[in-house]
Design a protein around this motif. Structure first.
Motif, PDB file in Angstrom:
ATOM      1  N   THR A  65     -23.932  -9.217  49.353  1.00 48.32           N
ATOM      2  CA  THR A  65     -25.091  -8.974  48.492  1.00 48.32           C
ATOM      3  C   THR A  65     -24.820  -7.828  47.535  1.00 48.32           C
ATOM      4  N   ARG A  69     -23.969  -8.638  43.871  1.00 41.93           N
ATOM      5  CA  ARG A  69     -25.302  -8.378  43.305  1.00 41.93           C
ATOM      6  C   ARG A  69     -26.190  -9.619  43.354  1.00 41.93           C
ATOM      7  N   TRP A  70     -26.286 -10.170  44.555  1.00 37.83           N
ATOM      8  CA  TRP A  70     -27.108 -11.353  44.749  1.00 37.83           C
ATOM      9  C   TRP A  70     -28.585 -10.989  44.630  1.00 37.83           C
ATOM     10  N   SER A  71     -29.367 -11.934  44.145  1.00 36.71           N
ATOM     11  CA  SER A  71     -30.807 -11.746  44.037  1.00 36.71           C
ATOM     12  C   SER A  71     -31.447 -11.851  45.422  1.00 36.71           C
ATOM     13  N   PHE A  72     -32.696 -11.390  45.498  1.00 35.72           N
ATOM     14  CA  PHE A  72     -33.428 -11.476  46.754  1.00 35.72           C
ATOM     15  C   PHE A  72     -33.559 -12.941  47.194  1.00 35.72           C
ATOM     16  N   GLY A  73     -33.810 -13.831  46.243  1.00 35.41           N
ATOM     17  CA  GLY A  73     -33.952 -15.250  46.561  1.00 35.41           C
ATOM     18  C   GLY A  73     -32.686 -15.831  47.159  1.00 35.41           C
ATOM     19  N   ARG A  74     -31.551 -15.458  46.603  1.00 28.51           N
ATOM     20  CA  ARG A  74     -30.274 -15.970  47.115  1.00 28.51           C
ATOM     21  C   ARG A  74     -30.003 -15.425  48.529  1.00 28.51           C
TER      22      ARG A  74
END
Length: 104
Positions: A65, A69-74
């Motif tokens: 993450t 820099r993954w999004s919260f949704g991912r």
């Protein structure tokens, strides 16, 4: 692309596959052995291994993450995939496809 343990994504994918296998073994083999063959030790051993792999999955999810820099949704999708049988395999297929498309 092959799984490379040098990247956080490669480690995450590998741990996800192992965690998915342990989950299926727990549900499909160890649980029936416990309840149908009166062998509770199967759940104890496989459950312990699955628990360790689940914790490793969560730690590697945190790592990937921040690295990607993954999004919260991912992140939420990756978390839910760990709770659903075959979910980590589905997620791995998506990540592999994305990795191949980004390499082109």
């Amino acid at each position: 692309m092959s799984l490379s343990l040098k990247s956080s994504l490669g480690r995450f994918r590998m741990i996800g596959i192992l965690e998915g296998i342990s989950y299926l073994v727990l549900l499909g083999i160890a649980m029936p052995l416990k309840y149908w063959a009166n062998l509770p030790m199967a759940v104890k051993l496989v459950g312990w291994a699955h628990g360790v792999l689940f914790v490793a999955y969560m730690l590697s999810l945190v790592s990937v993450t921040f690295d990607r820099r993954w999004s919260f949704g991912r992140v939420l999708v990756a978390f839910v995939a760990s709770l659903v049988p075959f979910g980590t395999f589905w997620l791995d297929a998506r990540l592999k496809k994305e990795d191949q498309q980004s390499a082109v």
